[in-house]
Design a protein around this motif. Structure first.
Motif, PDB file in Angstrom:
ATOM      1  N   TYR A  46       9.403  -1.661   6.119  1.00  0.00           N
ATOM      2  CA  TYR A  46       8.611  -0.577   5.545  1.00  0.00           C
ATOM      3  C   TYR A  46       8.162   0.327   6.697  1.00  0.00           C
ATOM      4  CZ  TYR A  46       8.290  -3.031   1.085  1.00  0.00           C
ATOM      5  OH  TYR A  46       8.584  -3.635  -0.105  1.00  0.00           O
ATOM      6  N   GLU A  48       5.599   2.086   7.153  1.00  0.00           N
ATOM      7  CA  GLU A  48       4.188   1.994   7.560  1.00  0.00           C
ATOM      8  C   GLU A  48       3.945   0.845   8.541  1.00  0.00           C
ATOM      9  OE1 GLU A  48       1.643   1.428   4.208  1.00  0.00           O
ATOM     10  OE2 GLU A  48       2.742  -0.331   3.468  1.00  0.00           O
ATOM     11  N   ILE A  49       4.828  -0.150   8.539  1.00  0.00           N
ATOM     12  CA  ILE A  49       4.718  -1.231   9.536  1.00  0.00           C
ATOM     13  C   ILE A  49       4.972  -0.684  10.940  1.00  0.00           C
ATOM     14  CG2 ILE A  49       5.689  -3.446  10.317  1.00  0.00           C
ATOM     15  CD1 ILE A  49       4.420  -3.893   7.687  1.00  0.00           C
ATOM     16  N   VAL A  73      11.360   3.569   4.244  1.00  0.00           N
ATOM     17  CA  VAL A  73      11.805   2.502   5.151  1.00  0.00           C
ATOM     18  C   VAL A  73      12.308   3.095   6.470  1.00  0.00           C
ATOM     19  CG1 VAL A  73      12.470   1.024   3.218  1.00  0.00           C
ATOM     20  CG2 VAL A  73      14.190   2.515   4.269  1.00  0.00           C
TER      21      VAL A  73
END
Lengths: 441, 441
Positions: A46, A48-49, A73
């Motif tokens: 993802y 945001e990771i 992603v």
């Protein structure tokens, strides 16, 4: 349609890939010999990771897109943030936790000589201990990797973020100008002192006298790590963060010396790793014979990163080998063994009717651990021999009608040009003697 | 923010990754023993390279996006089309050309038990020969891989696209209904004859009597490949394409028998590989003890694919092992060795002052080929021993002040609970005897 490899990417054809695989196995062996098991994470995460971990410049290089389920992603940019995600997700993992990961990462960088948008990283990380022992372990492993790869002329240059922070303070800077200051400090080797003075002079709040003190510290080159630490103590002894950093580096040197690898490890206060997540010891590795090539193995301590994802801090330190960069360097230095294919023996296909005899012989040879190919067609013998010669296959086996009826074969040693009619057991014995290293490496 | 692995993807934690790496090494060794060198292609390709190769259903599963330079790109869907691209791009490659590639591929499939959107494929391909020898080589390698992995109960089921085309003709179909007919034939095992009759009955132009003939052929189960070929000859002897396919399969059986692997190779006219690029022999591999699990290793001949990209036809055949699927299967069948970490010895850190002694001992042990970790902190001894126990490290070394002054160490064998004060040389000897397989495999 242009049929071509994607821009900024590359194929590894067999000859180079055999060499690269040999490097991967050597690195794996060193990592496992230091007690590190492998971990594997997906190529995609993802977004945001990954966001907010690599700094603005790094983030622009992400391969980020929406997948078929409209999820935001991105391809992994390094192996460290995915590790932090695994640690955050798997609370059951026992500390201290060691793992290695050897896998490609993707960065949409401007392609340059020897720099590609996909490259293999080899990372080891030790999580759960903020100690000199954990720090020193990285340098011990790094040295062992270089030794296993047959590289002797190199230096691991070591610094501490606490020293860098103290140097910034010495130059009159608070957090605002730090990033730019450290970026220029990192380039000092390349641009020289005058250009450095010029360019840091433009940072607002910079103290010119302080800059001279910094230059005196980082350019002092007594050549001995203990002396450099003593010099840092003299210059920064009133800065508590610098003092504790010097103490840590001194302990690390004790352990590096006890491990017999101090000759390659050098304290160098000008080293400033680019990634924003480092918090303690940092290190980069340069090859003596390719000074302009840049670092081939680097890393550092990142005690805050796991906390960003996990909600609780976990101290961690790692070292990362850029395998493709090192491959390019070793190629340039002629340190790679040449072997374009793995076969020890070519079994000729004398005729289609005799193909089963060739297959049966090949099966016997392989069972004896000898890497064997059968020519896949009953082409003219001359053509089949030429194939063996071009592919540098050292032995050729021929089974014609006479040999089949006598239960023998003709074994030809290509470099000697000699040929003899013998049994397959005798052939296995001879090939085994002539190929002492065996097949498959 | 939810910190989690991307949906449809998975991590391999150390225990499983050690097992998976062991599988990868076994597969690599078999491939190289058959004379195949590795090749590596990038994860990303221009989309137009991949489009039009996998059929409509396959294409919908591509991870396709625009990169930062607005190029239309996609993650590789298999390893075959990238190989064809390499062959088209590198005219200098000599034929016959063999290569293997072990690498992840990506398909945006609906996740299911044991099915992920990223999975490791292990492919070997032989390019430049449309012969029974090339066909048989795939089956020989496939059998060798299964043997090396310790799997005995399996069947490689073999068919030929020429037989499938003849069956379509027998059922009254021209090219229009073929794809649907073969899709249903492939599912015959699962859905049974009645559902098959029902569903193929809806294909326009289908011949009901022909369908019965097809069912008779594919459901005849004499259990012997030669008998099946004879039966096919009886039923399809007037179809020239079928006749030459039967001849080819008969030659392949000769070579498979000569190689000693005929027991696992079975002609099965119901096998119809899904991918649209196959042109000749096709095969799938099923595990006896997991009949519903599906194929774990499959492939076929694809003589037209390289031509699509290269402008000139090059015959080619390959076999592909789905490593992650096979990993799941072997796990279910309890065929994987359990070992959660690679360390043979933990060296305790008795105190910070004695850390250098621990590091020196660890360096000696590793030089002797013993995988060694040092506890990274001077924690309580009890805690350090608990760590060794939990991680299943078989030996613990303690060097306290007394041992250091005497030049000895305490060696504890964890499973026996015994401890003795000995020299490091003696410790190396004992550990070497007790760990006959050595470290690192």
């Amino acid at each position: 349609m242009k049929v071509q490899c994607l821009k900024g990417f590359r194929d590894y054809l067999p000859e180079e890939m055999l060499q690269k695989n040999r490097m991967v196995r050597a690195v794996q062996q060193v990592f496992e010999c230091h007690g590190y098991p492998p971990l594997m994470t997906p190529a995609l995460e993802y977004s945001e990771i990954l966001l907010g971990k690599y700094g603005v410049e790094g983030e622009m290089l992400l391969y980020r897109f929406r997948d078929n389920g409209d999820r935001d992603v991105a391809l992994r940019y390094d192996l460290t943030v995915p590790l932090a995600r695994v640690l955050a997700e798997h609370g059951e993992i026992t500390m201290p936790f060691r793992r290695y990961q050897i896998a490609p990462v993707w960065r949409a960088e401007k392609p340059a000589r020897g720099r590609f948008r996909e490259f293999m990283q080899c990372d080891v990380d030790l999580v759960g201990a903020d100690t000199a022992a954990a720090d020193a372990e990285m340098l011990v492993i790094g040295s062992a990797v270089m030794k296993e790869l047959g590289i002797s002329g190199y230096r691991i240059r070591i610094n501490h973020r606490g020293i860098l922070a103290a140097l910034c303070r010495l130059a009159g800077l608070t957090s605002a100008g730090e990033v730019e200051f450290l970026r220029l400090l990192d380039k000092l080797d390349k641009i020289g002192a005058d250009a450095f003075r010029d360019q840091v002079g433009q940072i607002s709040g910079i103290d010119e006298a302080g800059v001279e003190s910094v230059l005196k510290i980082v350019m002092a080159n007594p050549g001995d790590s203990r002396q450099i630490l003593a010099g840092l103590e003299d210059a920064l002894g009133s800065d508590p963060e610098a003092v504790s950093s010097i103490e840590r580096m001194s302990e690390v040197l004790d352990l590096v010396e006890a491990s017999g690898v101090s000759e390659q490890c050098h304290i160098d206060p000008s080293i400033a790793r680019g990634l924003s997540y480092y918090t303690g010891l940092v290190y980069e590795t340069f090859l003596d014979s390719l000074p302009g090539f840049g670092s081939v193995m680097s890393g550092g301590r990142y005690d805050g990163l796991v906390g960003l994802l996990a909600g609780k801090d976990l101290p961690a330190i790692g070292i990362s080998l850029g395998l493709d960069r090192l491959f390019s360097a070793m190629k340039e230095l002629n340190l790679l063994e040449n072997r374009s294919q793995p076969a020890d023996v070519l079994v000729v296909q004398f005729s289609q009717a005799l193909a089963p005899a060739s297959f049966a012989a090949a099966a016997r040879l392989r069972t004896a651990g000898i890497a064997t190919v059968v020519y896949p067609r009953d082409a003219k013998l001359k053509k089949q021999f030429q194939f063996a010669q071009k592919a540098e296959i050292p032995f050729v086996v021929v089974i014609g009608e006479d040999e089949q009826s006598r239960g023998t074969l003709q074994l030809r040693e290509m470099d000697k040009g000699s040929q003899q009619e013998i049994s397959i057991d005798e052939a296995i014995r001879i090939i085994g003697v002539e190929l002492p290293e065996g097949n498959n490496q």
